[in-house]
Enzyme design. Structure first.
Site, PDB file in Angstrom:
ATOM      1  N   ARG A 174       0.784  -1.257   0.000  1.00 22.70           N
ATOM      2  CA  ARG A 174       0.000   0.000   0.000  1.00 22.70           C
ATOM      3  C   ARG A 174       0.804   1.289   0.000  1.00 22.70           C
ATOM      4  O   ARG A 174       0.226   2.365  -0.069  1.00 22.70           O
ATOM      5  CB  ARG A 174      -0.965   0.046   1.196  1.00 22.70           C
ATOM      6  CG  ARG A 174      -1.909  -1.133   1.328  1.00 22.70           C
ATOM      7  CD  ARG A 174      -2.866  -1.203   0.176  1.00 22.70           C
ATOM      8  NE  ARG A 174      -3.967  -2.147   0.424  1.00 22.70           N
ATOM      9  CZ  ARG A 174      -4.627  -2.763  -0.525  1.00 22.70           C
ATOM     10  NH1 ARG A 174      -4.333  -2.554  -1.796  1.00 22.70           N
ATOM     11  NH2 ARG A 174      -5.596  -3.598  -0.247  1.00 22.70           N
ATOM     12  N   ASP A 198      -2.023 -12.781  -1.579  1.00 24.23           N
ATOM     13  CA  ASP A 198      -2.846 -11.631  -1.999  1.00 24.23           C
ATOM     14  C   ASP A 198      -3.226 -10.807  -0.762  1.00 24.23           C
ATOM     15  O   ASP A 198      -4.377 -10.332  -0.648  1.00 24.23           O
ATOM     16  CB  ASP A 198      -4.084 -12.059  -2.787  1.00 24.23           C
ATOM     17  CG  ASP A 198      -4.735 -10.874  -3.515  1.00 24.23           C
ATOM     18  OD1 ASP A 198      -4.197  -9.748  -3.445  1.00 24.23           O
ATOM     19  OD2 ASP A 198      -5.786 -11.081  -4.147  1.00 24.23           O
ATOM     20  N   PHE A 254     -12.786  -4.826  -1.430  1.00 22.86           N
ATOM     21  CA  PHE A 254     -12.422  -6.230  -1.625  1.00 22.86           C
ATOM     22  C   PHE A 254     -11.058  -6.480  -0.971  1.00 22.86           C
ATOM     23  O   PHE A 254     -10.137  -5.677  -1.143  1.00 22.86           O
ATOM     24  CB  PHE A 254     -12.264  -6.536  -3.120  1.00 22.86           C
ATOM     25  CG  PHE A 254     -13.548  -6.624  -3.902  1.00 22.86           C
ATOM     26  CD1 PHE A 254     -14.306  -7.786  -3.877  1.00 22.86           C
ATOM     27  CD2 PHE A 254     -13.981  -5.559  -4.679  1.00 22.86           C
ATOM     28  CE1 PHE A 254     -15.477  -7.881  -4.630  1.00 22.86           C
ATOM     29  CE2 PHE A 254     -15.147  -5.649  -5.433  1.00 22.86           C
ATOM     30  CZ  PHE A 254     -15.909  -6.810  -5.406  1.00 22.86           C
TER      31      PHE A 254
END
Ligand code: DOR
Length: 460
Positions: free
Chosen positions: A77, A324, A342
């Site tokens: 991120r 993931d 999500f």
């Protein structure tokens, strides 16, 4: 978090290194950041003698010693979404999860679509990270799917693969060109396979649950159509394609067929797609009706899909397990199902969760370790330095207790992302220590360093 370069003798463990076909009781000696000796009984040379305070000892009796895990797919991120995760917090989470290297996805802000940003991530990681951070560069500028990035420039900056993950490359022509460049650069494209027209802003798997609950579904076909297109393009361009987060039975069959044809394709599956079904989105009263922590893209699917994914893992159709890891803020998830982001925060639960497959006899321990170590290392061409316990290789090691039971408590995550559907689950199997490039980057509190020694206190 403990971080120091040491000479360390890990003795009496069960050493499993699938890449070398090794599974034996023995010792492993690390010095100057590298594996000096592996297997058998290590007799220390005078200069490294045990007890002189030069070499520390770790009693690994009852524990498994294996290569540190390699994650082909995680979201750190940073830059841009530091409220969700930073390189520092994400890589701490990785170390706790047994990972010594993580490939970080390009959907940051700005995205990793030019050499300067990749360079910035690498420099930030060299300061903040306890494990290796291997950036993935965008396929298209701004991840917009309109024009290709300077893929050669990104390769020169050190990306290990290309991906617009989170979004597909919708244009077949652009994908064809991207594959041609990636082939010439010798790097894979990590392919987020989703036909957005078919997924059509869906929320969960299209099937019985979506019909019963009146929720918009994402059909398996949305993934399969894109897998089929990109396998066809990979055949045409003779390039190397890696399919990300495979979730559907039909995709497994397409990849199987492509491998039989000799197409250069590899694939990964996540721990959550291997262990949870679409039903997991529904909550028992008196809770809110849905658990947004189980909202992920591609969505959790059916038992039949899970069986196909496990079979694919065992047959070698699916090469690797990748987390993931997709951390989000509480606000991103504490809302209605339609609005929720999500993604699942997965680095710290991966091993415990995957061990359930081993305990249930679905896959062997060696298969699991191989899918977390040598196989992902091969996908990014780093199998000399990662995913191996070969003498001479950098010391990248995970130490595991297969029997230790623990309960997931997201409040204790090092990751900023507390978004896990496994909160409160009991797992059997825990990472006890992680050694990355010769440094202890994580050690469980039951293993202590005292008087120049690392000693096992207790193994439950
Ligand atoms: O669930 C997901 N979250 N799937 C993706 O493809 C992207 C990811 C994210 O970035 O949050």
């Amino acid at each position: 978090m403990n971080k120091e370069a040491i000479s360390l003798l890990i003795h009496g463990g069960r050493i499993i290194d699938p890449g070398q076909g090794m599974d034996q009781l023995g010792d492993l000696l690390i010095a100057e950041g590298r594996i000096l000796q592996v297997g058998g009984t290590v007799i220390l040379s005078r200069s490294l003698e045990r007890g002189e305070g030069k070499v520390k000892n770790l009693d690994a009796t009852g524990l498994v010693v294996c290569p540190g895990f390699v994650d082909l797919h995680c979201h750190l991120r940073e830059p841009g979404f530091e409220d969700k995760e930073t390189i520092a917090t994400g890589t701490k989470a990785a170390a706790i999860g047994g990972f010594v290297a993580v490939c970080c996805m390009a959907n940051t802000e700005p995205p990793l679509d030019n050499a300067a940003i990749v360079d910035w991530v690498k420099r930030k990681a060299s300061k903040d990270s306890v494990v290796a951070v291997l950036p993935i560069g965008c396929v298209t500028r701004g991840r917009k799917g309109e024009e290709l990035t300077d893929m050669a420039g990104l390769a020169e900056a050190g990306v290990v693969a290309f991906s617009d993950d989170g979004d597909p490359v919708a244009s077949s022509q652009l994908m064809r060109r991207a594959m041609e460049y990636s082939r010439d650069l010798g790097l894979p494209i990590i392919d987020h396979c989703e036909d957005k027209g078919l997924s059509d802003n869906g929320i969960i798997n299209e099937g019985q649950i979506s019909a019963k609950l009146g929720l918009k579904g994402i059909p398996a076909t949305a993934e399969e159509v894109m897998v089929a297109r990109d396998l066809t393009l990979a055949k045409m361009t003779k390039s190397r394609l890696h399919i990300a987060h495979v979730s559907a039975k039909g995709s497994v069959e397409l990849i199987r067929h492509a491998k039989e044809e000799g197409i250069s394709v590899t694939a990964e599956v996540t721990p959550h797609h291997l262990t949870l079904t679409e039903e997991r989105i529904v909550r028992e009263p008196p809770n809110k009706p849905f658990d947004t922590n189980a909202k992920v893209n591609p969505p959790l699917r059916t038992k039949e899909d899970i069986q196909a994914l496990i079979k694919g893992l065992k047959d070698g159709v699916i090469d690797a397990i990748a987390t993931d890891h997709a951390p989000h803020t509480v606000a991103d998830k504490n809302c209605g199902l339609e609005l929720a982001a999500f993604g699942i925060s997965g680095l710290e639960t991966a091993f415990g969760c995957l061990m359930s497959l081993v305990h249930q006899g679905e896959i062997s321990l060696t298969q699991l370790i191989s899918k977390l170590t040598c196989e992902p290392a091969k996908v990014i061409g780093r199998n000399g330095e990662l995913g191996t316990l070969r003498a001479g290789a950098p010391a990248n090691i995970a130490i595991l207790n297969l029997d230790q039971e623990w309960i997931v408590n997201s409040r204790n995550f090092a990751s900023k992302g507390k978004n896990t559907p496994y909160d409160g689950y009991q797992f059997k199997g825990k990472v006890m220590a992680t050694i990355a490039n010769g440094e202890i980057v994580y050690i469980d509190h039951s293993l202590v360093i005292a008087r120049n020694e690392v000693t096992k206190q207790s193994h439950v």
